[in-house]
Design an enzyme around this catalytic site. Structure first.
Site, mmCIF file in Angstrom:
data_model
loop_
_atom_site.group_PDB
_atom_site.id
_atom_site.type_symbol
_atom_site.label_atom_id
_atom_site.label_comp_id
_atom_site.label_asym_id
_atom_site.label_seq_id
_atom_site.Cartn_x
_atom_site.Cartn_y
_atom_site.Cartn_z
ATOM 1 N N GLY A 11 1.127 -0.947 0.097
ATOM 2 C CA GLY A 11 -0.040 0.540 -0.301
ATOM 3 C C GLY A 11 0.307 0.723 0.342
ATOM 4 O O GLY A 11 1.818 1.628 0.504
ATOM 5 N N ARG A 72 0.600 -5.083 -5.612
ATOM 6 C CA ARG A 72 0.332 -6.120 -4.726
ATOM 7 C C ARG A 72 0.709 -7.402 -6.258
ATOM 8 O O ARG A 72 0.135 -6.906 -7.201
ATOM 9 C CB ARG A 72 -0.197 -6.482 -4.365
ATOM 10 N N ASP A 103 5.753 -6.028 5.711
ATOM 11 C CA ASP A 103 6.615 -6.943 5.963
ATOM 12 C C ASP A 103 6.104 -7.243 4.138
ATOM 13 O O ASP A 103 6.497 -8.508 4.454
ATOM 14 C CB ASP A 103 5.880 -7.534 7.428
ATOM 15 N N THR A 126 4.317 1.951 6.122
ATOM 16 C CA THR A 126 2.739 2.277 6.307
ATOM 17 C C THR A 126 1.917 2.717 6.579
ATOM 18 O O THR A 126 2.580 2.883 7.712
ATOM 19 C CB THR A 126 2.664 0.078 6.284
ATOM 20 N N ASP A 128 -0.626 1.606 8.367
ATOM 21 C CA ASP A 128 -1.051 0.926 9.543
ATOM 22 C C ASP A 128 -0.482 1.257 11.304
ATOM 23 O O ASP A 128 -0.698 0.989 12.085
ATOM 24 C CB ASP A 128 -0.944 -0.356 9.346
ATOM 25 N N ASP A 130 1.938 -0.891 11.519
ATOM 26 C CA ASP A 130 1.908 -2.087 12.428
ATOM 27 C C ASP A 130 4.241 -3.065 12.209
ATOM 28 O O ASP A 130 3.518 -4.225 12.278
ATOM 29 C CB ASP A 130 1.008 -3.405 12.837
ATOM 30 N N ARG A 155 -17.079 15.373 14.621
ATOM 31 C CA ARG A 155 -17.645 16.520 15.639
ATOM 32 C C ARG A 155 -18.637 17.585 15.534
ATOM 33 O O ARG A 155 -19.639 17.700 16.016
ATOM 34 C CB ARG A 155 -16.849 16.955 16.329
ATOM 35 N N GLY A 171 -6.734 0.481 9.174
ATOM 36 C CA GLY A 171 -6.301 -0.764 9.934
ATOM 37 C C GLY A 171 -6.778 -2.229 9.937
ATOM 38 O O GLY A 171 -7.590 -2.406 11.189
ATOM 39 N N ARG A 172 -5.638 -2.738 9.398
ATOM 40 C CA ARG A 172 -6.557 -4.468 9.254
ATOM 41 C C ARG A 172 -6.558 -5.057 9.769
ATOM 42 O O ARG A 172 -7.385 -5.539 10.406
ATOM 43 C CB ARG A 172 -5.650 -4.571 7.805
ATOM 44 N N ALA A 187 -12.249 11.236 21.236
ATOM 45 C CA ALA A 187 -13.507 9.742 20.908
ATOM 46 C C ALA A 187 -14.245 9.582 22.994
ATOM 47 O O ALA A 187 -13.006 9.324 23.426
ATOM 48 C CB ALA A 187 -13.145 8.698 20.254
ATOM 49 N N LYS A 211 -23.952 11.301 28.507
ATOM 50 C CA LYS A 211 -25.198 11.631 29.534
ATOM 51 C C LYS A 211 -24.608 13.036 29.197
ATOM 52 O O LYS A 211 -23.808 13.112 30.059
ATOM 53 C CB LYS A 211 -24.800 11.121 30.787
ATOM 54 N N GLU A 222 -10.936 -1.193 11.078
ATOM 55 C CA GLU A 222 -11.751 -1.910 10.157
ATOM 56 C C GLU A 222 -11.201 -2.990 10.211
ATOM 57 O O GLU A 222 -11.991 -3.986 9.836
ATOM 58 C CB GLU A 222 -10.767 -1.290 8.479
ATOM 59 N N ARG A 246 -24.673 7.384 13.868
ATOM 60 C CA ARG A 246 -24.613 7.254 12.378
ATOM 61 C C ARG A 246 -22.681 6.938 12.473
ATOM 62 O O ARG A 246 -22.879 6.329 13.929
ATOM 63 C CB ARG A 246 -24.522 9.038 11.818
#
Ligand code: ATP
Length: 325
Positions: A11, A72, A103, A126, A128, A130, A155, A171-172, A187, A211, A222, A246
């Site tokens: 990617g 790929r 990797d 990447t 990600d 990771d 927001r 983020g697979r 968040a 509240k 994801e 939503r």
């Protein structure tokens, strides 16, 4: 070493161009010819090479994506196609290889290195984040900033309408972007593959957090096993009757855009280091950015060792304090 090849693979991620620029400039400064291999391993098989000059990398540091393309290539996993790639590298007299990617890209390079006895250096790229051994991979910081900007925008509308939003981020198999974005975006909750939990508990938590608030934001990675943002929202509907729910999937905007200053700097340092390593006859290493320093680890560790955002104690505590608890 007189000629090195380099490619971007897997990617794309913002900062790859800054790395390409550093590889070309560092090589030329060391009297090494830098050869771009287009579209990852696909271009290696198809002999799509170009010798790069200073002019080729002018004005690219600020560009997202990769000017030499990425792909790929399933064919590269097959020995007969790799033989073609080896022949092309040998015909072009390429003596060392820098691979920029994840990797999978490193695995491909390691196999090739053994088959043709060519030195290889991996540069982690990447969004990600990771990859084991490095605090940042190229593109993570930019993607994170893109996500945080999107959260801020959502927001605004969520607060105007008293809504609960489920925002899906990339983020697979990894919650790096989700967890960091949840903290930076304020968040109320975050769902990542590394943490298990049940939906009933989540619904209770959302009600508590909601509240006295005009909006609630739940970040969903994801790769979350319970589903994507839309699916989780649907599953939670029966537990959250009377709430306006939503969902929003940020998608590929997370991959593009101008690289952040941090990504440009990391990419530049990593690219220069990769050339330095090859010219000093080093091989089978992955360049890392650890504690604000450039270092290396064996590339095999970058491939085989796993990493989780929850291993970082600070992040773990923050996640507990600011989101789930
Ligand atoms: P990302 O994190 O963005 O997915 P990645 O480098 O892990 O990046 P992959 O698609 O897994 O992305 O791998 C990139 C390419 O590396 C593959 O398309 C393939 O050409 C090559 N590759 C991956 N695994 C192997 C393998 N076992 N043998 C040969 N080549 C491989």
């Amino acid at each position: 070493m007189k000629k090195i090849g380099f490619l971007t693979s897997g990617g794309d991620s913002p900062g790859m161009n800054a790395c390409i620029r550093a590889i070309v400039k560092s090589s030329l400064n060391s009297k090494i010819k830098p050869i771009a291999i287009y579209d990852g391993y696909k271009g290696m098989i198809e002999n799509h090479f170009k010798e790069m000059k200073y002019d080729d990398v002018n004005n690219i540091i600020q560009l997202g994506g990769t000017i030499i393309g990425t792909a790929r290539s399933e064919e590269f996993k097959i020995i007969d196609y790799r033989k073609k790639a080896i022949q092309n590298l040998q015909n072009a007299n390429i003596e060392g290889l820098i691979v920029i990617g994840g990797d999978g890209t490193f695995t491909g390079a390691t196999i090739l290195s053994k088959e043709m006895n060519i030195p290889i250096i991996g540069v982690p790229a990447t969004i990600d984040n990771d990859i084991y051994g490095t605090d940042n991979s190229i593109g993570f910081d930019t993607a994170l900033n893109t996500v945080v900007e999107a959260i801020d925008k959502i927001r605004d509308t969520a607060s105007s309408h008293h809504r609960i939003f489920f925002i899906e981020v990339m983020g697979r198999n990894s919650g790096f972007i989700a967890l960091h974005a949840a903290i930076a975006g304020g968040a109320e909750s975050v769902l990542i593959p590394e943490i298990t939990g049940n939906l009933e508990h989540l619904a209770k938590e959302i009600k508590n957090k909601n509240k006295g608030k005009r909006s609630t934001i739940v970040i969903v990675a994801e790769g979350e096993e319970k589903g994507g943002a839309f699916e989780i929202m649907k599953k939670l509907k029966p537990f959250l009757v009377g709430y306006d729910l939503r969902s929003s999937v940020l998608g590929h905007i997370q991959r593009g855009g101008k690289p952040s200053a941090l990504d440009r700097i990391i990419s530049t340092k990593m690219g220069a280091k990769a050339v330095d390593l090859l010219s000093n006859n080093k091989t089978d290493l992955m360049v890392c950015y650890k504690n604000q320093q450039i270092s290396t680890i064996p590339i095999i560790d970058g491939i085989s060792k796993k990493i989780s955002p929850m291993e970082n104690e600070d992040m773990f505590l923050l996640e507990k304090m600011l989101t789930l608890e």
